[in-house]
Write an enzyme that holds these catalytic residues in place. Structure first.
Site, PDB file in Angstrom:
ATOM      1  N   LYS A  37      54.245  36.410  40.109  1.00  0.00           N
ATOM      2  CA  LYS A  37      53.741  37.731  39.388  1.00  0.00           C
ATOM      3  C   LYS A  37      52.297  37.454  39.256  1.00  0.00           C
ATOM      4  O   LYS A  37      51.631  36.518  39.927  1.00  0.00           O
ATOM      5  CB  LYS A  37      54.294  37.475  37.814  1.00  0.00           C
ATOM      6  CG  LYS A  37      53.750  36.249  36.992  1.00  0.00           C
ATOM      7  CD  LYS A  37      54.223  36.194  36.094  1.00  0.00           C
ATOM      8  CE  LYS A  37      53.921  35.056  35.084  1.00  0.00           C
ATOM      9  NZ  LYS A  37      54.425  34.792  33.738  1.00  0.00           N
TER      10      LYS A  37
ATOM     11  N   TYR B 170      19.944  34.701  31.421  1.00  0.00           N
ATOM     12  CA  TYR B 170      19.939  35.913  30.204  1.00  0.00           C
ATOM     13  C   TYR B 170      19.796  35.011  28.913  1.00  0.00           C
ATOM     14  O   TYR B 170      20.588  34.265  28.780  1.00  0.00           O
ATOM     15  CB  TYR B 170      20.952  36.847  30.301  1.00  0.00           C
ATOM     16  CG  TYR B 170      21.320  37.819  31.288  1.00  0.00           C
ATOM     17  CD1 TYR B 170      20.273  38.746  31.192  1.00  0.00           C
ATOM     18  CD2 TYR B 170      21.929  37.844  32.209  1.00  0.00           C
ATOM     19  CE1 TYR B 170      20.199  39.822  32.206  1.00  0.00           C
ATOM     20  CE2 TYR B 170      21.874  38.799  33.171  1.00  0.00           C
ATOM     21  CZ  TYR B 170      21.005  39.844  33.128  1.00  0.00           C
ATOM     22  OH  TYR B 170      20.870  40.825  34.119  1.00  0.00           O
TER      23      TYR B 170
END
Length: 357
Positions: free
Chosen positions: A35, A253
């Site tokens: 999956k 950042y």
């Protein structure tokens, strides 16, 4: 030249892991769970390494069709079943086995009447409380399914919520085994964790997922370190720039990392748009030629900063492993407050998957 980030998919490791899990499962047949695009590895990529599996287990029709069109002829199990009555045409066309977890699905099967009865997995809710028939209704549901002319072979399935704990399967395993004893139906209840740590759950079929790809079902690498499984995906990139930092200088950042001394910082072509977790804390390990260093500052969309102070020979073009052969994905996930499942399946399509064997 393309951007240097890539996810190397080691098929030899996948074959090895499949054989290790099959040996643990004993006489049980094995559904290889693929999956989420084979946990981010790519369905078409992994199929050549899964030839010894008895069947494939996945979620949706697109994945099933891809597996069939790639040449897979053995059983395929739809773990969530079908979503609309019209889906039964595709189940019949592609010869799929479907989970059944709701009475509307039983009614849809009875109305459809396939040319050949469908094999189904009746899902019993033993405490996960996601999908499945309540335990107290299970005997009635089994009787309905056994009388149906639209249903052929029936297997009971369930999913454990605490299979990574020592006593986590005792009550739910006893509940569904009672139903199996009353109905004479076979069981498929062992996921990765149960297959590894609860031998009483293995029964006729097991359905391992994450362990096939070399990550831990508990999210803790030490829990599988003695099993001999190997990482299948190695996420790799390169240093694309080097920045010297003076004491008090920051990087990234928000300036969340501030150097306390003279440091060399490497900028690596990998960021959260590639699937590397933005929430990974400054100090998350990365590997350079098998030696560990750490990230510095905030993960950007396309880049991360790493400490090269102890690697004077490293520079532009130096290879970096974000997780894989030398650094378990579970370790990186722990620094990001998540689990290896998420990191593997979250690697984005812009990262090329490169097959190695």
């Amino acid at each position: 030249m393309p951007r240097p980030i890539r996810a190397e998919i080691n098929l030899r490791a996948l074959k090895h892991n499949l054989h290790r899990v099959a040996a643990l499962a004993g006489d049980a047949q094995l559904w290889a769970v693929i999956k989420a695009n084979a946990y981010g590895h790519g369905i078409e990529n992994v199929l050549p390494a899964l030839g010894s599996a008895s069947g494939l287990a996945l979620l949706d029709f697109d994945e099933a069709v891809r597996a069939r069109e790639s040449g897979w002829t053995r059983p395929i199990l739809l773990l969530e079943g079908f979503f609309h009555p019209a889906d039964l045409k595709l189940i019949e066309r592609y010869q799929l086995t479907t989970a059944v977890h709701s009475e509307w699905q039983l009614n849809a099967l009875e109305t459809y009447r396939p040319a050949v009865p469908f094999p189904v997995y009746l899902k019993i809710n033993t405490g996960m409380n996601r999908l499945g028939f309540p335990v107290e209704q299970a005997l009635r549901i089994c009787q309905l399914a056994q009388r149906s002319k639209a249903i052929g072979d029936i297997t009971l399935m369930s999913h454990f919520s605490r299979a990574d704990e020592k006593e986590g399967v005792s009550e739910p395993e006893a509940a569904i085994r009672h139903i199996a004893d009353e109905t004479g139906l076979p069981l498929c209840i062992a996921n990765s964790a149960a297959t590894l740590w609860h031998h009483e759950t293995r029964n006729g079929w097991v359905r391992p997922g994450i362990i096939l790809y070399g990550a831990s079902p508990s999210g803790v690498f030490n829990d599988i370190s003695n099993l001999g499984v190997q990482p299948v995906m190695s996420l790799k990139s390169e240093v694309i720039a080097v920045q010297p930092l003076r004491p008090g200088s920051s990087v990234g950042y928000g300036g969340r990392y501030i150097a306390t001394g003279e440091e060399r910082i490497g900028i690596v072509a990998c960021g959260y748009a590639d699937g590397y977790p933005r929430q990974a804390a400054s100090g998350t390990p990365v590997s350079i030629n098998g030696r560990l260093t750490q990230t510095r500052g905030t993960v950007s969309m396309d880049m991360i900063a790493i400490d090269l102070t102890a690697f004077p020979q490293a520079g532009i073009g130096t290879g970096v492993e974000l997780w894989g052969e030398h650094l378990p994905v579970d370790t990186v996930a722990g620094h990001a407050g998540t689990i290896g499942y998420e990191l593997l399946s979250a690697v984005t399509p812009r990262v090329p998957r490169i097959i190695v064997d």
